[in-house]
Design a protein around this motif. Structure first.
Motif, PDB file in Angstrom:
ATOM      1  N   SER A 186       6.504   0.727  -0.632  1.00 54.87           N
ATOM      2  CA  SER A 186       7.832   0.665   0.131  1.00 54.87           C
ATOM      3  C   SER A 186       8.170  -0.413   0.434  1.00 54.87           C
ATOM      4  N   ASP A 228       1.871  -5.232   2.410  1.00 58.39           N
ATOM      5  CA  ASP A 228       1.252  -4.003   3.852  1.00 58.39           C
ATOM      6  C   ASP A 228      -0.180  -5.125   4.009  1.00 58.39           C
ATOM      7  N   THR A 286      -5.305   1.127   1.895  1.00 55.20           N
ATOM      8  CA  THR A 286      -4.975   2.570   1.708  1.00 55.20           C
ATOM      9  C   THR A 286      -5.389   3.140   3.267  1.00 55.20           C
ATOM     10  N   THR A 338       1.128  -1.196  -0.028  1.00 55.34           N
ATOM     11  CA  THR A 338       0.356  -0.197  -0.058  1.00 55.34           C
ATOM     12  C   THR A 338       0.891   1.465  -0.033  1.00 55.34           C
ATOM     13  N   ASP A 339       2.291   0.828   0.436  1.00 53.93           N
ATOM     14  CA  ASP A 339       3.403   2.291   0.092  1.00 53.93           C
ATOM     15  C   ASP A 339       3.759   2.613  -0.663  1.00 53.93           C
TER      16      ASP A 339
END
Length: 734
Positions: free
Chosen positions: A398, A411, A466, A395-396
């Motif tokens: 990363s 995530d 999100t 979601t990020d």
């Protein structure tokens, strides 16, 4: 003002009011509940629970206390405490106090009277029915207007001759019994009195009750003589030094009754009075606040309304607002760009992924998977074993956060299992940020999520993927497992914000590294779903050699031209170059070469860095590594005796093992092709080589599951507070 700014302003206002009330009375139940509601909205679950614990000690049957407390405990993962709060709330709701058992102090003599009483047995004061919440809010507005009118009258000219300017005498006022009725401001008076006017004929009418006026701001012996009240006055318009001198307050004036361009000529226009509800004191807003002080639960109701109604009270929508419907009909996926994965990579066609897609579904994200055979067919002896599909969601964007798999940090995870082509289980999981990034047991807070299958296709949806009010593209990958343990993947992750650029590293390092233009690694760049621009690449230096042993590293394009030159100063090397676009469905070749000084047998190698910059035009860049003859070489000279250093030049004479002899199915990660052992003095050295990547491990360490017994699927619980969406009045609040 934006919605976020308006929400922040409301929260600050409620927080300020609650804290001021608690300063005056630390046991103010209304203020405590309002404070807890603000803390919940600000994601301060632990603080909200502490506030509610304090409220529970003061008033355990306070409306909404246990419902909010259960949600906050569930948000912190304290399921036992959440269940206890829900049970306590149910017990409280089953035994509410009767109105006859509740008392309030009489506003005249302070003797307790029943909440529904109409007369005080002690002093004889009479009461009317308490106003509704709408009446209270309306009264607050009129109270503010009344206070402004009184100030205008006090600041205006002296009353004409014949008008009294002092306190009324007993003959001018009402009888004490009547005054008690009028001053019982906790209830509305039911008697109707005279309609005496104000100075200059200005009348303040009442909806019900007395229509008497005030002279020079005096009413019911609580007047303001020349602007003075209880010694804290407005002398010539001054209050504590902050005055309305000639109608000015901090530079914002009321000149002849004009405030910000909205005029009050001579205060009010010749007898046009403001409507004032019955039961108000002559002190205006102060009297109303005393009235509202004993009204039950007004502050928490208003607080919740201000905080939550603008966020949750959306108008009804005639039909679906989501382009993709999770219904097993896949016509709505035709316009969505999908990844075409490698076909035939596993024998079992029912888990051989050939297509994968993801799209922002106007709030939630929807995902699509197609296999070569029948989706979720399952197999095995009765009652059967299920096939499973996992969709991992970053979601990020990363790789450093979440579960490490397929080059991303997942995530969230959707797990869909089924048998006979039917979805039997569909769960959305969250990864615990406190667990090791490779710990499969870090998946927590599983809740039901929509999924459907038909033929070779599967679709699923994740509502809670999100964080924040501005959704950003997510990155996702897919993996499958058959009932008998065969696995497949979608080749590369995909993004909802653009194409995927796959960088694959092929080691080319020689056994001995020396001189200039030494080949180190070949990088193959391939674009999927959309063309992807690129203007930088990162590589990592690995091995025991110091960084400065290579005097320079150069990035060459497919024609052999140098497009970037770097003198290494750290183990992460960034090559930058003019933007190049990799067309979809094609690949480009880059190579890294280096110049080396003399070495003493240190190991050196180059690999693509797992951490890459995002493509300048959107999309994602993901990295894979393929095995080669060697990933590390010796700088200058190779050792003659075995060394445990990650380079294997000293094992040239190892034994050979046949390839492809793994059973029951081929697995390159354990298909042994070379092995050996050597003893040096008292130390024994062992060596092994496989056709694939050794120690690759199992990214999804979960065995196939048997078909569950018949029963309802798990209930959807989007906010994961332990309350199913079907009965949760706020299914998206956490």
């Amino acid at each position: 003002m934006s919605a976020q700014e308006e929400l922040r302003r409301r929260i600050q206002l409620i927080l300020q009011i609650a804290r001021e009330r608690l300063t005056l009375d630390p046991n103010d139940a209304d203020a405590l509940f309002a404070l807890a509601a603000v803390q919940a909205t600000l994601n301060e679950a632990a603080g909200g629970i502490q506030t509610l614990d304090r409220l529970a000690e003061i008033q355990p049957n306070y409306p909404g206390l246990w419902v909010l407390k259960a949600k906050l405990h569930a948000r912190l993962g304290q399921e036992d405490l959440a269940q206890q709060s829900r049970i306590r709330g149910s017990q409280e709701s089953q035994g509410p106090a009767k109105a006859a058992d509740l008392t309030v102090p009489c506003p005249m003599c302070d003797v307790p009277v029943a909440l529904d009483a109409t007369t005080c047995a002690n002093c004889g004061a009479q009461f009317a029915s308490p106003p509704t919440l709408e009446d209270e809010l309306d009264d607050l507005g009129h109270a503010a207007v009344q206070d402004m009118v009184q100030e205008e009258l006090q600041a205006g000219p002296a009353p004409p001759p014949g008008e009294s300017s002092g306190p009324p005498t007993p003959s001018e006022g009402t009888e004490p019994a009547e005054r008690k009725k009028k001053r019982a401001y906790g209830k509305r008076a039911t008697t109707v009195a005279s309609q005496e006017g104000l100075t200059n004929g200005l009348v303040l009418e009442r909806r019900r009750g007395r229509k008497s006026g005030m002279t020079n701001g005096l009413a019911d012996d609580r007047g303001r003589t020349n602007g003075l009240t209880n010694g804290v006055g407005r002398t010539n318009g001054l209050t504590n030094g902050l005055g309305r001198t000639n109608g000015l307050t901090n530079g914002v004036g009321r000149t002849n009754g004009i405030t910000n361009g909205v005029g009050r000529t001579n205060g009010l226009t010749n007898g046009l009075g403001g409507i004032r509800p019955a039961g108000f004191h002559a002190v205006g807003l102060r009297g109303m606040m005393q009235t509202a002080g004993w009204k039950l639960y007004l502050i928490p109701v208003v607080a919740v309304a201000l905080l939550l109604v603008p966020l949750l009270n959306t108008p009804a929508y005639p039909g679906s607002m989501h382009p993709i419907q999770i219904d097993g009909v896949f016509d709505d996926w035709r316009a969505v760009s999908k990844l075409d994965a490698t076909s035939g990579s596993v024998p079992n066609a029912n888990v051989d992924v050939i297509r994968f897609g993801a799209v922002d579904n106007v709030g939630p994200f929807a995902f699509y998977v197609q296999v070569r055979g029948t989706a979720l067919q399952g197999g095995g002896a009765s009652p059967g074993t299920m096939d499973t599909v996992w969709i991992f969601i970053d979601t990020d964007a990363s790789p450093a956060t979440g579960y490490q798999i397929d080059g991303l940090g997942a995530d969230r995870m959707i797990e869909v299992s089924g048998y006979g082509g039917v979805v039997l289980s569909s769960v959305l999981w969250e990864f615990d940020a406190n667990r090791d990034v490779r710990d499969w047991n870090g998946w927590i807070k599983g809740t039901g999520t929509p999924a459907a299958a038909s033929g070779s296709q599967i679709e699923a949806e994740a509502e809670w993927v999100t964080q924040g009010s501005q959704p950003s593209p997510v990155v996702a990958s897919v993996r499958t497992e058959s009932w008998d343990g065969e696995t497949d993947t979608g080749d590369v992750p995909i993004s909802t914000g653009g194409g995927t650029l796959l960088v694959t590293g092929y080691p080319q390092v020689p056994a001995v590294i020396a001189g200039a233009d030494v080949p180190l690694v070949q990088l193959s760049l391939a674009a999927y779903r959309e063309s992807v621009p690129i203007d930088s690449l990162r590589v990592q230096i690995v091995g025991t050699a110091p960084v400065g042993l290579a005097s320079s590293l150069r990035l060459l394009d497919g024609s052999g031209s140098v497009i970037s030159y770097v003198t290494p100063t750290s183990r992460t090397v960034a090559f930058t170059f003019p933007t190049q676009t990799i067309p979809v469905g094609t690949s480009s070749i880059f190579r890294v070469v280096g110049d080396f000084a003399a070495g003493g047998g240190e190991t050196y190698g180059i690999r693509p860095s797992p951490s890459q910059s995002s493509p300048p035009g959107g999309g994602i860049l993901t990295v894979q590594e393929q095995p080669g003859p060697r990933s590390l070489g010796y700088v200058g000279v190779a050792p003659t005796s075995p060394q445990v250093d990650g380079a294997f030049g000293e094992w040239a004479a190892a034994n050979v093992d046949p390839m492809g002899d793994v059973t029951p199915r081929n697995n390159p990660a354990i298909d042994l092709v070379r092995f050996g052992s050597r003893k040096v003095n008292a130390t024994t050295y062992l060596y092994a080589d496989v056709t694939g990547r050794i120690l690759a491990g199992t990214p999804v360490p979960q065995a196939p599951r048997p078909t569950p017994p018949p029963g309802p699927p798990p209930a959807n619980d989007t906010d994961r507070d332990g309350v199913p969406d079907s009965v949760d009045p706020f299914p998206y609040d956490f």
